[in-house]
Design a protein around this motif. Structure first.
Motif, short mmCIF file in Angstrom:
data_model
loop_
_atom_site.label_atom_id
_atom_site.label_comp_id
_atom_site.label_asym_id
_atom_site.label_seq_id
_atom_site.Cartn_x
_atom_site.Cartn_y
_atom_site.Cartn_z
N UNK A 260 0.85 -1.20 0.00
CA UNK A 260 0.00 0.00 0.00
C UNK A 260 0.88 1.24 0.00
N UNK A 261 0.45 2.28 -0.67
CA UNK A 261 1.19 3.54 -0.70
C UNK A 261 2.25 3.58 -1.78
N UNK A 262 2.71 2.42 -2.21
CA UNK A 262 3.70 2.36 -3.28
C UNK A 262 3.10 1.79 -4.56
N UNK A 263 1.98 1.07 -4.42
CA UNK A 263 1.30 0.52 -5.59
C UNK A 263 2.09 -0.55 -6.31
N UNK A 264 2.91 -1.30 -5.59
CA UNK A 264 3.74 -2.33 -6.19
C UNK A 264 3.23 -3.71 -5.79
N UNK A 265 3.37 -4.68 -6.72
CA UNK A 265 2.88 -6.02 -6.42
C UNK A 265 3.78 -7.07 -7.08
N UNK A 266 3.79 -8.25 -6.48
CA UNK A 266 4.46 -9.41 -7.05
C UNK A 266 3.73 -10.66 -6.59
N UNK A 267 4.02 -11.79 -7.22
CA UNK A 267 3.42 -13.07 -6.84
C UNK A 267 4.50 -14.12 -6.71
N UNK A 268 4.22 -15.13 -5.88
CA UNK A 268 5.15 -16.24 -5.70
C UNK A 268 4.38 -17.55 -5.63
#
Length: 161
Positions: free
Chosen positions: A87-95
């Motif tokens: 949140x606040x950075x708008x970054x995502x990844x998956x594992x």
């Protein structure tokens, strides 16, 4: 209460030095808790952080870094597909199990930010939340300083000579 001569009776006399010590102590505690403090943080550095996602939890649940640090976050999953959204950075990844995800970004915003799983991973998925804290822990430092000042002030105010 006063006696026939107009003097106070029944209350012990408190020396002016104790009132002075108590006043100074209260003032210093309030100053410590309310005054803005200049922060001279460490130089920005590259931080490699591994977050393990499993059974509706992140480990570690809280990550603390300094402002300006470059974060390389490796997300590892041990059971099913999990995600990480900051949140606040708008970054995502998956594992996936055996296939980690990675995020790289600069922690350039002070504050506390939640990170959460952004892949529906089961019944307790909405409770899979962690916290990224960017900046020094001034609340803790202020509490320690206020406690020390209070202890010294109490000793000064109640010390019998």
């Amino acid at each position: 209460m006063t006696d026939s001569r107009g003097r106070m009776v029944g209350l012990p006399s408190v020396p002016k030095t104790r009132w002075w010590a108590a006043g100074v102590t209260v003032s210093l505690v309030l100053l410590t808790l309310l005054a803005p403090l200049p922060v001279t943080g460490a130089a920005p550095q590259e931080r490699h952080i591994t977050i393990s996602a499993h059974t509706f939890a992140f480990e570690p649940g809280t990550v603390q870094v300094n402002r300006g640090d470059t974060l390389v976050v490796n997300l590892e999953s041990t059971d099913v597909v999990h995600g990480l959204y900051v949140d606040g950075y708008g970054l995502a990844t998956q594992a996936e199990p055996g296939r980690p995800g990675q995020l790289t970004f600069i922690a350039d915003q002070d504050g506390a930010f939640r990170f959460r799983c952004n892949v529906a991973c089961g019944n307790l998925h909405p409770f899979m939340i962690g916290k990224l804290v960017v900046g020094p822990n001034l609340t803790w430092l202020r509490a320690i300083a206020a406690t020390v000042i209070t202890a010294v002030g109490a000793m000064a105010a109640f010390w019998k000579r």
